[in-house]
Design a protein around this motif. Structure first.
Motif, PDB file in Angstrom:
ATOM      1  N   LYS A  28      -4.409  -7.428   3.642  1.00 23.82           N
ATOM      2  CA  LYS A  28      -4.593  -6.160   2.925  1.00 23.82           C
ATOM      3  C   LYS A  28      -6.060  -5.746   2.864  1.00 23.82           C
ATOM      4  CE  LYS A  28      -0.255  -5.695   2.170  1.00 23.82           C
ATOM      5  NZ  LYS A  28       0.510  -4.593   2.748  1.00 23.82           N
ATOM      6  N   GLN A  29      -6.906  -6.448   3.604  1.00 21.45           N
ATOM      7  CA  GLN A  29      -8.330  -6.152   3.765  1.00 21.45           C
ATOM      8  C   GLN A  29      -9.154  -6.307   2.491  1.00 21.45           C
ATOM      9  OE1 GLN A  29      -8.341  -2.331   5.716  1.00 21.45           O
ATOM     10  NE2 GLN A  29      -7.586  -3.198   7.614  1.00 21.45           N
ATOM     11  N   CYS A  30      -8.664  -7.074   1.535  1.00 23.71           N
ATOM     12  CA  CYS A  30      -9.426  -7.349   0.308  1.00 23.71           C
ATOM     13  C   CYS A  30     -10.694  -8.136   0.623  1.00 23.71           C
ATOM     14  CB  CYS A  30      -8.574  -8.142  -0.681  1.00 23.71           C
ATOM     15  SG  CYS A  30      -7.005  -7.368  -1.113  1.00 23.71           S
ATOM     16  N   VAL A  31     -10.604  -8.996   1.635  1.00 18.80           N
ATOM     17  CA  VAL A  31     -11.733  -9.863   1.968  1.00 18.80           C
ATOM     18  C   VAL A  31     -12.859  -9.118   2.675  1.00 18.80           C
ATOM     19  CG1 VAL A  31     -10.357 -11.972   1.954  1.00 18.80           C
ATOM     20  CG2 VAL A  31     -10.619 -10.668   4.081  1.00 18.80           C
ATOM     21  N   ALA A  32     -12.673  -7.842   2.944  1.00 19.37           N
ATOM     22  CA  ALA A  32     -13.768  -7.041   3.490  1.00 19.37           C
ATOM     23  C   ALA A  32     -14.846  -6.836   2.433  1.00 19.37           C
ATOM     24  CB  ALA A  32     -13.248  -5.691   3.982  1.00 19.37           C
ATOM     25  N   CYS A  33     -14.463  -6.877   1.159  1.00 17.90           N
ATOM     26  CA  CYS A  33     -15.410  -6.648   0.061  1.00 17.90           C
ATOM     27  C   CYS A  33     -15.533  -7.827  -0.896  1.00 17.90           C
ATOM     28  CB  CYS A  33     -14.998  -5.414  -0.739  1.00 17.90           C
ATOM     29  SG  CYS A  33     -15.069  -3.891   0.223  1.00 17.90           S
ATOM     30  N   HIS A  34     -14.609  -8.783  -0.857  1.00 18.87           N
ATOM     31  CA  HIS A  34     -14.590  -9.896  -1.813  1.00 18.87           C
ATOM     32  C   HIS A  34     -14.493 -11.233  -1.084  1.00 18.87           C
ATOM     33  CE1 HIS A  34     -13.784  -7.187  -5.218  1.00 18.87           C
ATOM     34  NE2 HIS A  34     -12.971  -6.548  -4.404  1.00 18.87           N
ATOM     35  N   ILE A  64      -3.264  -3.100 -11.456  1.00 24.92           N
ATOM     36  CA  ILE A  64      -3.544  -1.657 -11.518  1.00 24.92           C
ATOM     37  C   ILE A  64      -4.857  -1.344 -10.830  1.00 24.92           C
ATOM     38  CG2 ILE A  64      -4.135   0.229 -13.103  1.00 24.92           C
ATOM     39  CD1 ILE A  64      -1.991  -0.988 -15.026  1.00 24.92           C
ATOM     40  N   LYS A  65      -5.880  -2.175 -11.062  1.00 25.52           N
ATOM     41  CA  LYS A  65      -7.177  -1.961 -10.411  1.00 25.52           C
ATOM     42  C   LYS A  65      -7.064  -2.088  -8.896  1.00 25.52           C
ATOM     43  CE  LYS A  65      -9.883  -3.502 -14.365  1.00 25.52           C
ATOM     44  NZ  LYS A  65     -10.674  -2.333 -14.666  1.00 25.52           N
ATOM     45  N   ILE A  66      -6.224  -3.006  -8.435  1.00 29.52           N
ATOM     46  CA  ILE A  66      -6.034  -3.185  -6.994  1.00 29.52           C
ATOM     47  C   ILE A  66      -5.387  -1.954  -6.380  1.00 29.52           C
ATOM     48  CG2 ILE A  66      -4.728  -4.490  -5.250  1.00 29.52           C
ATOM     49  CD1 ILE A  66      -5.157  -6.981  -7.120  1.00 29.52           C
ATOM     50  N   SER A  71     -13.936   1.804 -11.383  1.00 23.76           N
ATOM     51  CA  SER A  71     -15.383   1.979 -11.237  1.00 23.76           C
ATOM     52  C   SER A  71     -16.069   1.601 -12.537  1.00 23.76           C
ATOM     53  CB  SER A  71     -15.721   3.423 -10.867  1.00 23.76           C
ATOM     54  OG  SER A  71     -15.329   4.306 -11.886  1.00 23.76           O
ATOM     55  N   GLY A  72     -17.311   1.149 -12.402  1.00 24.73           N
ATOM     56  CA  GLY A  72     -18.126   0.841 -13.553  1.00 24.73           C
ATOM     57  C   GLY A  72     -17.890  -0.514 -14.193  1.00 24.73           C
ATOM     58  N   MET A  79     -14.499   0.438  -6.763  1.00 24.37           N
ATOM     59  CA  MET A  79     -13.478  -0.207  -5.947  1.00 24.37           C
ATOM     60  C   MET A  79     -12.449   0.862  -5.608  1.00 24.37           C
ATOM     61  SD  MET A  79     -11.130  -3.511  -6.706  1.00 24.37           S
ATOM     62  CE  MET A  79      -9.464  -3.540  -6.086  1.00 24.37           C
ATOM     63  N   PRO A  80     -12.285   1.158  -4.328  1.00 30.26           N
ATOM     64  CA  PRO A  80     -11.309   2.201  -3.973  1.00 30.26           C
ATOM     65  C   PRO A  80      -9.878   1.715  -4.163  1.00 30.26           C
ATOM     66  CG  PRO A  80     -12.223   1.207  -1.999  1.00 30.26           C
ATOM     67  CD  PRO A  80     -12.965   0.609  -3.161  1.00 30.26           C
ATOM     68  N   ALA A  81      -8.986   2.654  -4.359  1.00 27.52           N
ATOM     69  CA  ALA A  81      -7.558   2.335  -4.447  1.00 27.52           C
ATOM     70  C   ALA A  81      -7.092   1.775  -3.114  1.00 27.52           C
ATOM     71  CB  ALA A  81      -6.776   3.600  -4.788  1.00 27.52           C
ATOM     72  N   ASN A  82      -6.146   0.865  -3.156  1.00 24.81           N
ATOM     73  CA  ASN A  82      -5.592   0.301  -1.934  1.00 24.81           C
ATOM     74  C   ASN A  82      -4.129   0.705  -1.847  1.00 24.81           C
ATOM     75  OD1 ASN A  82      -4.747  -1.230   0.243  1.00 24.81           O
ATOM     76  ND2 ASN A  82      -6.089  -2.929  -0.252  1.00 24.81           N
ATOM     77  N   ALA A  83      -3.880   1.813  -1.190  1.00 23.34           N
ATOM     78  CA  ALA A  83      -2.533   2.363  -1.079  1.00 23.34           C
ATOM     79  C   ALA A  83      -1.615   1.507  -0.215  1.00 23.34           C
ATOM     80  CB  ALA A  83      -2.599   3.780  -0.513  1.00 23.34           C
ATOM     81  N   LYS A  84      -2.181   0.577   0.548  1.00 22.54           N
ATOM     82  CA  LYS A  84      -1.377  -0.293   1.417  1.00 22.54           C
ATOM     83  C   LYS A  84      -0.782  -1.481   0.666  1.00 22.54           C
ATOM     84  CE  LYS A  84      -4.062   0.831   5.494  1.00 22.54           C
ATOM     85  NZ  LYS A  84      -4.891   0.306   6.575  1.00 22.54           N
ATOM     86  N   VAL A  85      -1.118  -1.615  -0.613  1.00 22.58           N
ATOM     87  CA  VAL A  85      -0.649  -2.745  -1.415  1.00 22.58           C
ATOM     88  C   VAL A  85       0.437  -2.258  -2.367  1.00 22.58           C
ATOM     89  CG1 VAL A  85      -1.325  -4.495  -3.104  1.00 22.58           C
ATOM     90  CG2 VAL A  85      -2.903  -3.865  -1.283  1.00 22.58           C
ATOM     91  N   SER A  86       1.606  -2.887  -2.288  1.00 19.19           N
ATOM     92  CA  SER A  86       2.693  -2.534  -3.206  1.00 19.19           C
ATOM     93  C   SER A  86       2.405  -3.110  -4.585  1.00 19.19           C
ATOM     94  CB  SER A  86       4.022  -3.095  -2.688  1.00 19.19           C
ATOM     95  OG  SER A  86       4.033  -4.514  -2.820  1.00 19.19           O
TER      96      SER A  86
END
Length: 101
Positions: A28-34, A64-66, A71-72, A79-86
């Motif tokens: 889900k590409q989370c590891v691109a930023c974390h 919900i944040k995922i 922000s903030g 952190m942008p929304a990840n629409a690819k994650v159910s």
């Protein structure tokens, strides 16, 4: 000796689940930023786990944040929304993040 073997067996039974969640985070590409143990663009998963430790609703908050982004919370970079994650995947990822030490 028996106690050691039981503990080892329990650790092995948990390891595949932990790796599966890392695989999901990668997919889900989370590891691109974390990363698990150091700040990249966003906070390390272990730092997120420490911040939310003991909060009963932490899995739901993080899910919900995922999915919706935030922000903030960790500084000026949103952190942008990840629409690819159910929703189910977000909860699974959140639970995994909270297990990081």
């Amino acid at each position: 000796m028996k106690r050691i073997l039981i503990t080892f067996a329990m650790a092995l039974s948990v390891a595949p689940a932990a790796m599966a969640d890392l695989a999901l985070a990668t997919a889900k590409q989370c590891v691109a930023c974390h990363t698990v143990d150091k700040k990249l663009v966003g906070p390390a998963y272990k730092d997120v786990a420490a911040k939310y430790a003991g909060q009963k609703d932490a899995v739901d908050k993080l899910a919900i944040k995922i999915t919706q982004g935030s922000s903030g919370v960790w500084g000026p970079v949103p952190m942008p929304a990840n629409a690819k994650v159910s929703e189910a995947e977000a909860k699974k990822l959140a639970a995994w993040v909270l297990m990081q030490k």
